[in-house]
Scaffold this motif. Structure first.
Motif, mmCIF file in Angstrom:
data_model
loop_
_atom_site.group_PDB
_atom_site.id
_atom_site.type_symbol
_atom_site.label_atom_id
_atom_site.label_comp_id
_atom_site.label_asym_id
_atom_site.label_seq_id
_atom_site.Cartn_x
_atom_site.Cartn_y
_atom_site.Cartn_z
ATOM 1 N N MET A 161 -4.409 13.683 0.978
ATOM 2 C CA MET A 161 -4.011 12.283 0.930
ATOM 3 C C MET A 161 -5.084 11.402 1.542
ATOM 4 O O MET A 161 -5.255 10.250 1.169
ATOM 5 N N PHE A 218 10.648 10.937 -11.464
ATOM 6 C CA PHE A 218 9.236 10.549 -11.584
ATOM 7 C C PHE A 218 8.305 11.763 -11.628
ATOM 8 O O PHE A 218 7.474 11.891 -12.529
ATOM 9 N N PHE A 228 10.068 3.758 -5.381
ATOM 10 C CA PHE A 228 9.490 2.879 -6.389
ATOM 11 C C PHE A 228 10.530 1.860 -6.817
ATOM 12 O O PHE A 228 11.725 2.124 -6.728
ATOM 13 N N SER A 229 10.069 0.693 -7.298
ATOM 14 C CA SER A 229 11.044 -0.296 -7.754
ATOM 15 C C SER A 229 11.493 0.058 -9.161
ATOM 16 O O SER A 229 11.190 -0.612 -10.122
ATOM 17 N N ARG A 286 -2.021 17.687 -4.775
ATOM 18 C CA ARG A 286 -0.835 16.921 -4.383
ATOM 19 C C ARG A 286 0.374 17.269 -5.225
ATOM 20 O O ARG A 286 1.507 17.002 -4.823
ATOM 21 N N GLU A 319 0.559 4.689 -2.152
ATOM 22 C CA GLU A 319 0.440 5.962 -1.473
ATOM 23 C C GLU A 319 1.497 6.933 -2.001
ATOM 24 O O GLU A 319 1.227 8.111 -2.223
ATOM 25 N N ALA A 320 2.720 6.418 -2.197
ATOM 26 C CA ALA A 320 3.794 7.259 -2.712
ATOM 27 C C ALA A 320 3.425 7.812 -4.084
ATOM 28 O O ALA A 320 3.639 8.989 -4.364
ATOM 29 N N ALA A 321 2.836 6.950 -4.922
ATOM 30 C CA ALA A 321 2.484 7.394 -6.272
ATOM 31 C C ALA A 321 1.417 8.486 -6.216
ATOM 32 O O ALA A 321 1.562 9.537 -6.836
ATOM 33 N N TYR A 322 0.367 8.245 -5.422
ATOM 34 C CA TYR A 322 -0.678 9.258 -5.323
ATOM 35 C C TYR A 322 -0.145 10.515 -4.646
ATOM 36 O O TYR A 322 -0.535 11.626 -4.978
ATOM 37 N N VAL A 353 3.478 2.969 -11.898
ATOM 38 C CA VAL A 353 4.031 2.470 -10.637
ATOM 39 C C VAL A 353 3.531 1.066 -10.293
ATOM 40 O O VAL A 353 4.331 0.154 -10.094
ATOM 41 N N ASN A 358 9.516 4.798 0.919
ATOM 42 C CA ASN A 358 8.728 4.047 -0.066
ATOM 43 C C ASN A 358 9.165 4.345 -1.494
ATOM 44 O O ASN A 358 8.372 4.782 -2.310
ATOM 45 N N ARG A 408 12.946 12.798 -4.291
ATOM 46 C CA ARG A 408 11.829 12.617 -5.208
ATOM 47 C C ARG A 408 10.769 13.693 -4.963
ATOM 48 O O ARG A 408 10.184 14.240 -5.895
ATOM 49 N N THR A 416 5.664 -2.400 -10.724
ATOM 50 C CA THR A 416 6.104 -3.053 -9.495
ATOM 51 C C THR A 416 5.703 -4.526 -9.495
ATOM 52 O O THR A 416 6.425 -5.376 -8.980
ATOM 53 N N TYR A 448 0.826 -1.196 0.000
ATOM 54 C CA TYR A 448 0.000 0.000 0.000
ATOM 55 C C TYR A 448 0.865 1.252 0.000
ATOM 56 O O TYR A 448 0.533 2.257 -0.614
ATOM 57 N N LYS A 449 2.011 1.189 0.699
ATOM 58 C CA LYS A 449 2.831 2.406 0.804
ATOM 59 C C LYS A 449 3.379 2.843 -0.551
ATOM 60 O O LYS A 449 3.641 4.027 -0.756
ATOM 61 N N ILE A 450 3.516 1.894 -1.488
ATOM 62 C CA ILE A 450 3.993 2.266 -2.822
ATOM 63 C C ILE A 450 2.898 3.021 -3.584
ATOM 64 O O ILE A 450 3.146 4.030 -4.235
ATOM 65 N N LEU A 462 -7.856 9.056 -0.100
ATOM 66 C CA LEU A 462 -7.688 7.662 -0.511
ATOM 67 C C LEU A 462 -8.391 6.712 0.449
ATOM 68 O O LEU A 462 -8.638 5.557 0.123
ATOM 69 N N PHE A 486 6.810 10.219 3.603
ATOM 70 C CA PHE A 486 6.090 9.356 4.536
ATOM 71 C C PHE A 486 7.007 8.808 5.619
ATOM 72 O O PHE A 486 8.230 8.928 5.553
#
Ligand SMILES: Nc1ncnc2c1ncn2[C@@H]1O[C@H](COP(=O)(O)OP(=O)(O)OP(=O)(O)O)[C@@H](O)[C@H]1O
Ligand SMILES: [Mg+2]
Lengths: 322, 272
Positions: free
Chosen positions: B68, B122, B112-113, B99, A207-210, A223, B110, B173, A227, A203-205, B71, B106
């Motif tokens: 945020m 990004f 990204f891969s 945003r 969240e990072a994207a949003y 993303v 976190n 980032r 992933t 979920y944290k990934i 969500l 956070f």
């Protein structure tokens, strides 16, 4: 017996695992190892058995078997190039269609596009597709898909026949209906495994994207899907494997004609369909040739899976590399 | 888009030293009243620290500053959050736009891969940045005090870094697109003291260009970096556990001369 660390007079309740716990540990190891060995032995045995029966055919036709285009049981003239072509062509097309739809469905079912209850119903329905017998798919193809696609296919042939893909008319069974049905058959595999892969994205990934201000589609395409790409890739490899080996529905739908054509509307053949339709009445030299064909099919499937695994390991290493 | 233009240019007549004027009446998660009556002005060019016991709604308030929380199903805010004079909860405002101007770091790193470079680029790509991406990426990594450690392996995966490096990568980032405000939710909680100090130095450095809101559990940290401190607490009187703002003011005043008994007790470490 293992060591114990006891301080005299202490009230500690710590103690080593019991003998029984160790025993269970060992037993589990043996059962697991035995299971693995049995599987390896089974694969080796199947290869040995089929290889043995195919040996005469391998001796007489050798590598020519792979590039000859005729299948003549009377004269003992065998070649499987059209079947290899048909197998790969139909499977790749089915992978393109079924893979695309399967991944799209996986995204739709995991990214809160639908209310959870409806998503569950959808998911179950798609999983039920996997339980439909191959023959039923074949019948459905004959009675529903072929009549449905024929007018469009023939229109395309008449008006755009100069394009190689539309270069013949569809008179009944053929590549297109076979590919359509095959796509639907591999769809549940691709969708289910892709869903699991996408569900594993933390979920944290997301969240990072949003949090970066990505729109929903940007988050999904840039993303979340990347992933999960390893798992999605596995899903595609498994789906492709299923398509390569699918037999009954294809034997009913593809037309069993040994030709090599780019046309989506011409009848074709696959290795699995060849085996299914010729085996029951085959006499000796043909039987051996069919065994040889089975060996080739096995080899193709094996190569696909090994390559898939290698690519997967290679990409995940690239990700993990410092 | 029209909302973007509104956000970029503050309406004339708004108080010019407030970046986000947060006036929360109530924040709900479903039926649960998580936060009530909290007016937290986030001043431009300053670091505003949020402190308070666990569960008092610090993250909830912070995350409502850039929507945020949208969500989370069931989230509902009553009140107004004005960003440069525009209510970000007004009808027709797309949270995605908000945003892009209010970045976030956070608690858990976190990344990204994808490669280190792509992680930092990004946001630039998301915002269709047409200039020199490499230069911006280097600049962001330098600001996050990570450049020297990664400059020879920008193509390596962001996941190959240590936890502290990953967190600095996430900061790079977030700052690469130069958002107006940076929200940080306990950015150092997974880090050792040395990495923590580096990130604190970084915040003080970033403060020159950005407005920062920082949630922290570490009171020393609030003291070291925050210009303004907001103290939240929980109210267990009405059966629920509702958070609210107790006191906000200059950090020195909050720590040395708090006005309420509650703040005094918390700062003395009598509850947490
Ligand atoms: N996603 C959520 N859904 C429902 N309730 C939530 C959610 N997130 C937080 N809450 C509740 O809202 C209240 C405030 O939570 P919040 O995370 O804002 O506290 P916090 O001050 O950040 O605490 P901590 O210091 O432990 O991080 C808590 O009672 C929590 O249980
Ligand atoms: Mg929190």
């Amino acid at each position: 017996m293992s060591v114990q660390f006891v301080v005299p007079g202490s009230k500690s309740v710590s103690r080593p695992p019991s003998v029984a716990a160790y025993l269970v540990d060992r037993t589990f190891f043996f059962i697991a190892a035995l299971g693995a060995l049995i599987i390896i032995a089974l694969v080796a045995y199947i290869l040995w058995e089929i290889g043995g029966q195919a040996l005469p055919a391998i001796r007489t036709s050798g590598a020519k078997f792979l590039i000859n285009t005729g299948w003549d049981a009377q004269r003992g003239n065998f070649g499987i190039l059209p079947q290899i072509w048909g197998t790969l062509y139909s499977s790749l097309l089915a992978l393109a269609i079924g893979g695309f739809i399967g991944i799209t469905i996986a995204i739709f079912l995991t990214q809160d596009f639908l209310p959870p209850r409806i998503a569950v119903i959808f998911r179950t329905l798609i999983e039920m597709l996997a339980a439909i017998p191959s023959v039923v798919f074949g019948l459905w193809g004959i009675f529903v898909v072929i009549p449905f696609v024929r007018p469009g296919a023939n229109w395309l042939f008449e008006h755009a026949g100069f394009i190689p893909f539309f270069g013949s008319s569809l008179s009944g069974p053929g590549l297109l209906p076979a590919v359509i049905v095959l796509s639907i058959m591999i769809l549940p595999t691709v969708a289910a495994i892709s869903q699991d892969a996408i569900g594993l994205v933390p979920y944290k990934i997301k969240e990072a994207a949003y949090g970066m201000g990505a729109t929903r589609w940007e988050a999904i395409l840039k993303v979340i899907v990347p992933t999960a790409s390893g798992g999605i890739f596995s899903a595609l490899v498994l789906g492709f494997g299923r398509a390569l080996g699918e037999t009954m529905a294809l034997a009913m739908l593809i037309g069993n004609s040994n030709q090599i054509s780019l046309s989506l509307f011409s009848p074709a053949n696959t290795l699995a369909a060849l085996l299914a339709s010729n085996f029951p009445e085959a006499a000796q030299p043909e039987r051996q040739a069919l065994m040889y064909a089975a060996l080739v099919l096995l080899a193709i499937t094996l190569v696909v899976n090994v390559f898939g695994t290698l690519i997967l390991i290679w990409t995940s290493q690239k990700v993990a590399k410092a | 888009m029209s909302t973007a233009a509104v956000l970029r240019r503050p309406k004339t007549g708004t108080s010019s030293d407030i970046a986000i004027d947060c006036n929360v009446n109530k924040i709900f998660y479903g039926n649960f009243l998580a936060v009530r009556d909290s007016a937290v002005p986030i001043e431009k060019g300053k670091i505003t620290g949020f402190i308070g016991p666990s569960g008092c709604g610090k993250s909830t308030v912070l995350r409502s500053l850039n929507r945020m929380n949208d969500l989370i199903p069931g989230f509902r805010l009553e009140g107004k959050v004005d960003f440069l004079g525009q209510d970000i909860y007004a009808k027709g405002i797309d949270p995605v736009v908000v945003r892009r101007y209010i970045g976030m770091v956070f608690q858990q790193p976190n990344p990204f891969s994808m490669s280190i470079f792509d992680n930092v680029a990004f946001g630039l790509r998301l915002n269709r940045f047409k200039g020199d991406v490499e230069e911006k990426v280097e600049h962001a990594l330098r600001r996050a005090a990570l450049w020297d450690e990664v400059k020879d392996k920008l193509k390596a995966s962001g996941l190959s870094l240590s936890g502290g490096q990953q967190q600095r990568l996430c900061i790079a980032r977030a700052v690469a697109t130069e958002p107006t405000v940076l929200l940080m939710d306990e950015p150092c909680s997974a880090l050792d003291p040395i990495a923590t100090r580096r990130i604190e130095e970084l915040m003080l450095e970033l403060k020159k260009d950005y407005t920062i809101a920082l949630v922290t559990h570490n009171m020393q940290q609030a003291r070291r970096v925050a210009d303004v401190t907001a103290f939240f607490s929980v109210d267990i009187s009405k059966g629920g556990r509702t958070g609210f703002l107790v006191e906000i003011g200059d950090t020195n005043n909050i720590f040395d001369a708090p006005e309420t008994e509650l703040t005094k007790q918390y700062i003395r470490g009598e509850f947490s």
